[in-house]
Design a protein around this motif. Structure first.
Motif, PDB file in Angstrom:
ATOM      1  N   GLU A  87       0.834  -1.206   0.000  1.00 40.74           N
ATOM      2  CA  GLU A  87       0.000   0.000   0.000  1.00 40.74           C
ATOM      3  C   GLU A  87       0.869   1.256   0.000  1.00 40.74           C
ATOM      4  N   GLN A  88       1.876   1.270   0.847  1.00 40.89           N
ATOM      5  CA  GLN A  88       2.766   2.428   0.943  1.00 40.89           C
ATOM      6  C   GLN A  88       3.557   2.602  -0.351  1.00 40.89           C
ATOM      7  N   PHE A  89       4.067   1.517  -0.897  1.00 37.00           N
ATOM      8  CA  PHE A  89       4.807   1.554  -2.156  1.00 37.00           C
ATOM      9  C   PHE A  89       3.921   2.129  -3.262  1.00 37.00           C
ATOM     10  N   LEU A  90       2.707   1.623  -3.369  1.00 34.16           N
ATOM     11  CA  LEU A  90       1.769   2.111  -4.378  1.00 34.16           C
ATOM     12  C   LEU A  90       1.479   3.587  -4.188  1.00 34.16           C
ATOM     13  N   ASP A  91       1.216   3.990  -2.964  1.00 31.46           N
ATOM     14  CA  ASP A  91       0.913   5.386  -2.671  1.00 31.46           C
ATOM     15  C   ASP A  91       2.070   6.298  -3.080  1.00 31.46           C
ATOM     16  N   VAL A 150       4.120  -8.883  -7.103  1.00 32.31           N
ATOM     17  CA  VAL A 150       3.562  -7.700  -6.441  1.00 32.31           C
ATOM     18  C   VAL A 150       4.167  -6.423  -7.020  1.00 32.31           C
ATOM     19  N   VAL A 151       5.475  -6.307  -6.944  1.00 34.29           N
ATOM     20  CA  VAL A 151       6.133  -5.059  -7.359  1.00 34.29           C
ATOM     21  C   VAL A 151       5.987  -4.814  -8.859  1.00 34.29           C
ATOM     22  N   ALA A 152       6.285  -5.817  -9.672  1.00 36.47           N
ATOM     23  CA  ALA A 152       6.242  -5.624 -11.126  1.00 36.47           C
ATOM     24  C   ALA A 152       4.851  -5.210 -11.619  1.00 36.47           C
ATOM     25  N   PRO A 153       3.785  -5.886 -11.207  1.00 39.86           N
ATOM     26  CA  PRO A 153       2.466  -5.438 -11.672  1.00 39.86           C
ATOM     27  C   PRO A 153       2.097  -4.041 -11.165  1.00 39.86           C
ATOM     28  N   LEU A 154       2.501  -3.719  -9.931  1.00 39.29           N
ATOM     29  CA  LEU A 154       2.226  -2.378  -9.419  1.00 39.29           C
ATOM     30  C   LEU A 154       2.949  -1.324 -10.254  1.00 39.29           C
ATOM     31  N   ALA A 170      -3.488  -3.666  -4.834  1.00 35.56           N
ATOM     32  CA  ALA A 170      -2.303  -4.082  -4.068  1.00 35.56           C
ATOM     33  C   ALA A 170      -2.663  -5.249  -3.147  1.00 35.56           C
ATOM     34  N   HIS A 171      -3.801  -5.166  -2.483  1.00 42.91           N
ATOM     35  CA  HIS A 171      -4.251  -6.252  -1.594  1.00 42.91           C
ATOM     36  C   HIS A 171      -4.414  -7.549  -2.391  1.00 42.91           C
ATOM     37  N   HIS A 172      -5.041  -7.445  -3.556  1.00 43.47           N
ATOM     38  CA  HIS A 172      -5.251  -8.626  -4.404  1.00 43.47           C
ATOM     39  C   HIS A 172      -3.918  -9.276  -4.767  1.00 43.47           C
ATOM     40  N   LEU A 173      -2.934  -8.462  -5.150  1.00 44.04           N
ATOM     41  CA  LEU A 173      -1.631  -9.007  -5.536  1.00 44.04           C
ATOM     42  C   LEU A 173      -0.957  -9.721  -4.366  1.00 44.04           C
ATOM     43  N   VAL A 174      -1.009  -9.120  -3.189  1.00 43.69           N
ATOM     44  CA  VAL A 174      -0.395  -9.738  -2.006  1.00 43.69           C
ATOM     45  C   VAL A 174      -1.105 -11.041  -1.672  1.00 43.69           C
ATOM     46  N   THR A 175      -2.413 -11.014  -1.669  1.00 41.51           N
ATOM     47  CA  THR A 175      -3.192 -12.221  -1.354  1.00 41.51           C
ATOM     48  C   THR A 175      -2.883 -13.341  -2.343  1.00 41.51           C
ATOM     49  N   ALA A 176      -2.848 -13.013  -3.625  1.00 44.50           N
ATOM     50  CA  ALA A 176      -2.570 -14.029  -4.650  1.00 44.50           C
ATOM     51  C   ALA A 176      -1.150 -14.571  -4.522  1.00 44.50           C
ATOM     52  N   THR A 177      -0.223 -13.747  -4.077  1.00 41.02           N
ATOM     53  CA  THR A 177       1.166 -14.183  -3.907  1.00 41.02           C
ATOM     54  C   THR A 177       1.313 -15.098  -2.697  1.00 41.02           C
ATOM     55  N   LEU A 178       0.655 -14.745  -1.613  1.00 41.28           N
ATOM     56  CA  LEU A 178       0.787 -15.524  -0.373  1.00 41.28           C
ATOM     57  C   LEU A 178      -0.089 -16.763  -0.375  1.00 41.28           C
TER      58      LEU A 178
END
Length: 183
Positions: A87-91, A150-154, A170-178
């Motif tokens: 979230e912070q990275f995206l912001d 996470v990072v590349a798609p963001l 961002a939440h979706h990417l983290v959830t899908a990764t974990l």
């Protein structure tokens, strides 16, 4: 080799400060090497000798501005830590200043070293998060997986498809990764 704390470090600090101050005062488009040099208390030839041209200087300043100032916060779980970081990275990256820094970092970087430095900053932050998770006994993906998923798609969305980009993505990417079964 640049000596830490030596004249070279002082010149870099004063020139970087001048760029940041002048950008705030007159705007990026009004920046010139002579204007920056005057503010920094150095000669324009010093700036040209060290950075080559204005774009390379702006690129160097941008890379420094993109470097995180603190370690990622510890929220107690891998999911919470990585979600908060994303979230912070995206912001930060999707803000007007963040996009300008990304653009400057890449435009003045003919050999790709600035992109590598920025990638290393993200990898370092992710490494801290993953190490904490492992130390807590959590199962964690490797850093490259997080960067790829996470990072590349963001970054792609920040740069090329920013419309509708929000923390839910961002939440979706983290959830899908974990939890890859939750796709």
């Amino acid at each position: 080799m640049v000596r830490p704390g030596g004249r070279s470090a002082r010149v870099q600090a004063s020139v970087h400060t001048a760029v940041r101050e002048l950008t705030a005062e007159v705007g990026r488009d009004a920046l010139t090497v002579p204007l920056i040099a005057q503010r920094a208390g150095v000669t324009p030839s010093t700036v040209y000798r060290r950075w080559g041209d204005l774009q390379e200087l702006l690129s160097d300043v941008a890379v420094e501005r993109l470097r995180p100032e603190t370690a990622p916060e510890d929220h107690g779980t891998l999911s919470a830590d990585l979600t908060n970081w994303a979230e912070q990275f995206l912001d930060e990256m999707s803000s007007p200043a963040g996009r300008a820094y990304i653009r400057d970092a890449l435009l003045g970087d003919p050999d790709g070293s600035n992109a590598g430095r920025c990638s290393a900053y993200a990898a370092e932050q992710i490494g801290v998060i993953l190490t904490r998770a492992t130390e807590r006994g959590e199962r964690a993906p490797d850093a490259e997986t997080v960067i790829d998923q996470v990072v590349a798609p963001l970054m792609y969305r920040v740069l090329f498809r920013p419309q509708g980009l929000d923390t839910a993505y961002a939440h979706h990417l983290v959830t899908a990764t974990l939890d890859p079964t939750d796709r």
